[in-house]
Design a protein around this motif. Structure first.
Motif, PDB file in Angstrom:
ATOM      1  N   ILE B  70       0.866  -1.117  -0.097  1.00 28.29           N
ATOM      2  CA  ILE B  70       0.011   0.006  -0.086  1.00 28.29           C
ATOM      3  C   ILE B  70       0.679   1.203  -0.042  1.00 28.29           C
ATOM      4  CG2 ILE B  70      -1.738   1.214   1.357  1.00 28.29           C
ATOM      5  CD1 ILE B  70      -2.867  -1.213   2.177  1.00 28.29           C
ATOM      6  N   LEU B  71       2.025   1.400   0.910  1.00 26.38           N
ATOM      7  CA  LEU B  71       2.781   2.394   0.875  1.00 26.38           C
ATOM      8  C   LEU B  71       3.451   2.521  -0.590  1.00 26.38           C
ATOM      9  CD1 LEU B  71       5.056   1.953   4.298  1.00 26.38           C
ATOM     10  CD2 LEU B  71       3.172   3.655   3.457  1.00 26.38           C
ATOM     11  N   PHE B  72       3.501   1.293  -1.223  1.00 29.80           N
ATOM     12  CA  PHE B  72       4.257   1.370  -2.485  1.00 29.80           C
ATOM     13  C   PHE B  72       3.287   2.044  -3.593  1.00 29.80           C
ATOM     14  CE2 PHE B  72       4.009  -0.443  -6.857  1.00 29.80           C
ATOM     15  CZ  PHE B  72       5.397  -0.092  -7.385  1.00 29.80           C
ATOM     16  N   GLY B  73       1.932   1.716  -3.703  1.00 33.40           N
ATOM     17  CA  GLY B  73       1.055   2.417  -4.272  1.00 33.40           C
ATOM     18  C   GLY B  73       0.801   4.017  -3.883  1.00 33.40           C
ATOM     19  N   ILE B  74       0.866   4.429  -2.693  1.00 37.24           N
ATOM     20  CA  ILE B  74       0.690   5.714  -2.533  1.00 37.24           C
ATOM     21  C   ILE B  74       1.831   6.693  -2.940  1.00 37.24           C
ATOM     22  CG2 ILE B  74       0.536   7.174  -0.560  1.00 37.24           C
ATOM     23  CD1 ILE B  74      -1.036   5.214   1.096  1.00 37.24           C
ATOM     24  N   SER B  75       3.167   5.889  -2.840  1.00 38.50           N
ATOM     25  CA  SER B  75       4.450   6.579  -3.276  1.00 38.50           C
ATOM     26  C   SER B  75       4.286   6.927  -4.659  1.00 38.50           C
ATOM     27  CB  SER B  75       5.386   5.949  -3.012  1.00 38.50           C
ATOM     28  OG  SER B  75       5.457   4.970  -1.995  1.00 38.50           O
ATOM     29  N   ILE B  76       4.080   5.855  -5.453  1.00 38.81           N
ATOM     30  CA  ILE B  76       3.818   6.088  -6.709  1.00 38.81           C
ATOM     31  C   ILE B  76       2.848   7.082  -7.401  1.00 38.81           C
ATOM     32  CG2 ILE B  76       3.327   4.949  -9.085  1.00 38.81           C
ATOM     33  CD1 ILE B  76       5.213   3.103  -8.269  1.00 38.81           C
ATOM     34  N   TYR B  77       1.371   7.007  -6.553  1.00 36.65           N
ATOM     35  CA  TYR B  77       0.515   8.094  -6.784  1.00 36.65           C
ATOM     36  C   TYR B  77       1.304   9.530  -6.662  1.00 36.65           C
ATOM     37  CZ  TYR B  77      -3.670  10.774  -6.374  1.00 36.65           C
ATOM     38  OH  TYR B  77      -4.511  11.660  -6.636  1.00 36.65           O
ATOM     39  N   PHE B  78       1.925   9.631  -5.522  1.00 40.01           N
ATOM     40  CA  PHE B  78       2.323  11.115  -5.278  1.00 40.01           C
ATOM     41  C   PHE B  78       3.516  11.335  -6.161  1.00 40.01           C
ATOM     42  CE2 PHE B  78      -0.811  10.540  -1.432  1.00 40.01           C
ATOM     43  CZ  PHE B  78      -1.376  11.762  -1.672  1.00 40.01           C
ATOM     44  N   ILE B  79       4.277  10.698  -6.229  1.00 38.80           N
ATOM     45  CA  ILE B  79       5.470  10.902  -6.873  1.00 38.80           C
ATOM     46  C   ILE B  79       5.226  11.219  -8.348  1.00 38.80           C
ATOM     47  CG2 ILE B  79       8.085  10.355  -7.458  1.00 38.80           C
ATOM     48  CD1 ILE B  79       8.127   8.701  -5.117  1.00 38.80           C
ATOM     49  N   SER B  80       4.365  10.415  -9.058  1.00 37.66           N
ATOM     50  CA  SER B  80       3.982  10.565 -10.303  1.00 37.66           C
ATOM     51  C   SER B  80       3.158  11.708 -10.913  1.00 37.66           C
ATOM     52  CB  SER B  80       3.408   9.184 -10.955  1.00 37.66           C
ATOM     53  OG  SER B  80       2.417   8.994 -10.530  1.00 37.66           O
ATOM     54  N   LYS B  81       2.433  12.380  -9.683  1.00 37.71           N
ATOM     55  CA  LYS B  81       1.660  13.296  -9.896  1.00 37.71           C
ATOM     56  C   LYS B  81       2.537  14.481 -10.228  1.00 37.71           C
ATOM     57  CE  LYS B  81      -2.148  14.559  -7.653  1.00 37.71           C
ATOM     58  NZ  LYS B  81      -3.056  14.996  -6.468  1.00 37.71           N
ATOM     59  N   LYS B  82       3.674  14.552  -9.880  1.00 41.88           N
ATOM     60  CA  LYS B  82       4.785  15.777 -10.278  1.00 41.88           C
ATOM     61  C   LYS B  82       5.205  15.187 -11.835  1.00 41.88           C
ATOM     62  CE  LYS B  82       5.071  18.039  -6.517  1.00 41.88           C
ATOM     63  NZ  LYS B  82       3.764  18.458  -6.426  1.00 41.88           N
ATOM     64  N   GLU B  83       4.877  16.045 -12.663  1.00 42.37           N
ATOM     65  CA  GLU B  83       5.137  15.548 -14.204  1.00 42.37           C
ATOM     66  C   GLU B  83       6.381  15.223 -14.515  1.00 42.37           C
ATOM     67  OE1 GLU B  83       3.323  17.704 -17.331  1.00 42.37           O
ATOM     68  OE2 GLU B  83       1.157  17.223 -16.777  1.00 42.37           O
ATOM     69  N   SER B 182      -1.559  -2.983  -5.931  1.00 40.37           N
ATOM     70  CA  SER B 182      -0.544  -3.645  -4.782  1.00 40.37           C
ATOM     71  C   SER B 182      -1.224  -4.776  -4.072  1.00 40.37           C
ATOM     72  CB  SER B 182      -0.224  -2.433  -3.824  1.00 40.37           C
ATOM     73  OG  SER B 182       0.336  -1.227  -4.870  1.00 40.37           O
ATOM     74  N   ILE B 183      -2.393  -4.459  -3.577  1.00 38.30           N
ATOM     75  CA  ILE B 183      -3.018  -5.675  -2.780  1.00 38.30           C
ATOM     76  C   ILE B 183      -3.211  -6.778  -3.474  1.00 38.30           C
ATOM     77  CG2 ILE B 183      -5.031  -6.192  -1.437  1.00 38.30           C
ATOM     78  CD1 ILE B 183      -5.351  -3.242  -0.710  1.00 38.30           C
ATOM     79  N   VAL B 184      -3.290  -6.910  -4.551  1.00 37.58           N
ATOM     80  CA  VAL B 184      -3.619  -8.133  -5.439  1.00 37.58           C
ATOM     81  C   VAL B 184      -2.223  -8.915  -5.407  1.00 37.58           C
ATOM     82  CG1 VAL B 184      -4.111  -9.010  -7.662  1.00 37.58           C
ATOM     83  CG2 VAL B 184      -5.787  -7.616  -6.713  1.00 37.58           C
ATOM     84  N   VAL B 185      -1.249  -7.966  -5.608  1.00 36.55           N
ATOM     85  CA  VAL B 185       0.076  -8.529  -5.873  1.00 36.55           C
ATOM     86  C   VAL B 185       0.530  -9.197  -4.696  1.00 36.55           C
ATOM     87  CG1 VAL B 185       2.656  -7.915  -5.876  1.00 36.55           C
ATOM     88  CG2 VAL B 185       0.809  -6.897  -7.783  1.00 36.55           C
TER      89      VAL B 185
END
Ligand SMILES: Nc1ncnc2c1ncn2[C@@H]1O[C@H](COP(=O)(O)OP(=O)(O)OP(=O)(O)O)[C@@H](O)[C@H]1O
Ligand SMILES: [Mg+2]
Lengths: 246, 275
Positions: B70-83, B182-185
């Motif tokens: 879940i932390l992984f999912g959240i990090s990707i979300y926030f980091i990739s929001k910065k273009e 992430s959870i499915v994985v």
């Protein structure tokens, strides 16, 4: 006085330290047909993305009065994406439906009638990847129109479209304009813009002119296209004698 | 064949495999269409760090790996929001970072090796009733997600920028989607393994895309293929005594090959018929 649809005051937009748009001011009134011209990289698409709310970190004041329909410059997607034409058009009415609800019969009917008006009803069930550039452009226009916008903004709708299809699109725009829609058209087809639009904005980072189409002169074009002037003067000659009504 | 179903562990393994394959197949459609194939791999490898951490400190492996994912999912979300930072670059960095941490943790744990290959390639014997319950819940959540957000997911996958312009809450969809992947994985790791779970998150979608005219058709075809591979993969694994992960993956890939061939022949026939 006519109703003000869009008002832009002291608009500035920078990326890093580069000025993309500088000190832009204009008003657009109901039923205006505005053509925006300018060289590549002038900031035309950027200005439009600001108007539709895709870009938010600008400075200045922008007031929009009414619903906007938007036809993007290019709509990148995977050609093998399993989605049919009507589904793409339905996207234009997403806001009317929203989360957790389904599109209703009236939405499907609206898609049908709009596609019919644009002469693309035969594409209704076709996979979008199989459409030609011109067909896709009209589909894009249908998607912008299904929500019954007050303001229609088009970013180079003629790009990649043959001249027959171009004329079709311009005729449709003229029709819509007659019905009272406010239209903003970005285009590189200067002679067409001057012919169809009633006001023209010359943009190159900042607005170099904003006037009635019939008053456009070679001088105006010179300001934004200095290097290509030779060619443009040539194009410009017949423009001055073209009036809006022929 | 019948005696196979008389062992509890085998029933759990079959159920777990079907459920995990089903969930992953549903997501694979969007992963393939949105071209984010790398994401499953990222989540799985990142989970490895969590698993190793849990082993090192004798913590609950399931719990810790879910948290890591879940932390992984959240990090990707926030980091990739910065273009400026590309999503794939972020995933690539986190993936190797977490994998590296995982290896360090396991090195720090003296004399540890036994369960490692189970986590890498899956292990029929590791699955218990709890896992089946968790996987059922996950499958149910994903199915509801896809039904409830059907049109939003479609437009998000088709062109998320445009979808956003038309009012689709793409940020919300993107966020939920990353967490769910992430959870499915991590919940599938015991049965398929970290290394191979990517296959289930891609191949069914690719198979579905070969035949489908609409996204819902694609979802149907991909989940049937996935479930089929999940079921037969585990049975084959049992009979020839190999870890289930590779067996499921090979089955799935065979389905892909056959589908590809059918599709190829069909296209040829079409050309012949219509010129
Ligand atoms: N995301 C971005 N980051 C940095 N610069 C950008 C970005 N988007 C656009 N620009 C720059 O802003 C300027 C204006 O771009 P824009 O796309 O608005 O031009 P345009 O007038 O629409 O050009 P064209 O006629 O080629 O479509 C260009 O110099 C472009 O390089
Ligand atoms: Mg542009």
């Amino acid at each position: 006085m006519r109703e003000k649809m869009i008002s832009v005051k002291d608009l500035n937009y920078k990326v890093e330290d580069n000025d993309i748009l500088k000190f832009i001011n204009f008003d657009i009134y109901k039923n205006d047909f505005v053509g925006i011209i300018g060289p590549n990289g002038a900031g035309k698409s950027t200005l439009i993305k600001i108007l539709i709310g895709e870009i938010e970190n600008y400075s200045g004041e922008i007031e929009i009065n009414g619903k906007i329909g938007y036809v993007p410059q290019k709509d990148e997607f995977d050609k093998s994406f399993p989605i049919r034409a009507f589904e793409v058009v339905l996207m234009g009415m997403y806001k009317d439906v929203g989360l957790f609800k389904k599109y209703k019969k009236k939405h499907y009917n609206k898609v049908k009638s709009t596609m019919k008006m644009l002469g693309i009803d035969y594409l209704y069930n076709r996979n979008v990847g199989k459409l030609s550039g011109g067909e896709y452009q009209r589909l894009s226009l249908a998607r912008a129109l299904v929500s019954d916008p007050d303001i229609l903004i088009l970013d180079e709708p003629e790009a990649g479209v043959d001249s027959k299809a171009q004329i079709k699109i311009y005729n449709i725009l003229e029709e819509l304009s007659k019905k009272g829609m406010t239209i903003i058209l970005v285009s590189h087809d200067i002679s067409m813009v001057v012919k169809k639009a009633n006001t023209v904005m010359c943009l190159n980072k900042t607005l170099h002119c904003h006037k009635n189409a019939v008053d456009m002169t070679a001088e105006d074009l010179k300001k934004i296209y200095s290097e290509e002037l030779e060619l443009l003067v040539h194009i410009n000659k017949p423009l001055k004698v073209v009036s809006k009504n022929d | 064949m019948i005696e196979l179903f008389s062992y509890d562990f085998m029933i759990y393994a079959i159920l777990a495999s079907i459920l995990a394959s089903f969930s992953a197949s549903l997501l694979s459609n969007y992963i393939v269409l949105k071209k984010m194939e790398f994401i499953g791999e990222g989540a799985a490898h990142t989970a490895f760090g969590g698993i190793a951490l849990a082993i090192l400190f004798d913590l609950n492996v399931d719990f810790i790996s879910i948290i890591t994912a879940i932390l992984f999912g959240i990090s990707i979300y926030f980091i990739s929001k910065k273009e400026k930072v590309n999503e794939n670059s972020v995933i690539g960095m986190l993936l190797s970072f977490s994998m590296a941490l995982g290896v360090i943790f396991l090195y720090l744990k003296p004399g540890y090796t036994p369960e490692l290959s189970s986590y890498l390639f899956g292990d029929i014997l590791m699955v218990n009733i709890e896992d089946v319950k968790i996987l059922s819940l996950v499958a149910l959540i994903i199915l509801s997600f896809i039904i409830l957000f059907n049109k939003e997911l479609k437009y998000y996958a088709y062109n998320s920028k445009m979808a956003k312009n038309f009012g689709v809450p793409t940020n919300l969809i993107n966020f939920i989607f990353l967490i769910i992947v992430s959870i499915v994985v991590v919940t599938s790791v015991k049965i398929i393994g970290i290394i191979l779970v990517t296959s289930l998150l891609i191949t069914p979608g690719v198979i579905g895309k070969l035949f489908a005219k609409s996204l819902n058709q694609m979802i149907l075809i991909s989940s049937i293929s996935g479930v089929f591979a999940g079921f037969f993969g585990i049975i084959i694994a049992y009979f020839i005594n190999i870890p289930p992960g590779p067996s499921i993956v090979v089955t799935l890939f065979s389905i892909f090959l056959i589908s590809y061939l059918i599709n190829y022949i069909r296209a040829k026939a079409f050309v012949k018929k219509h010129g």
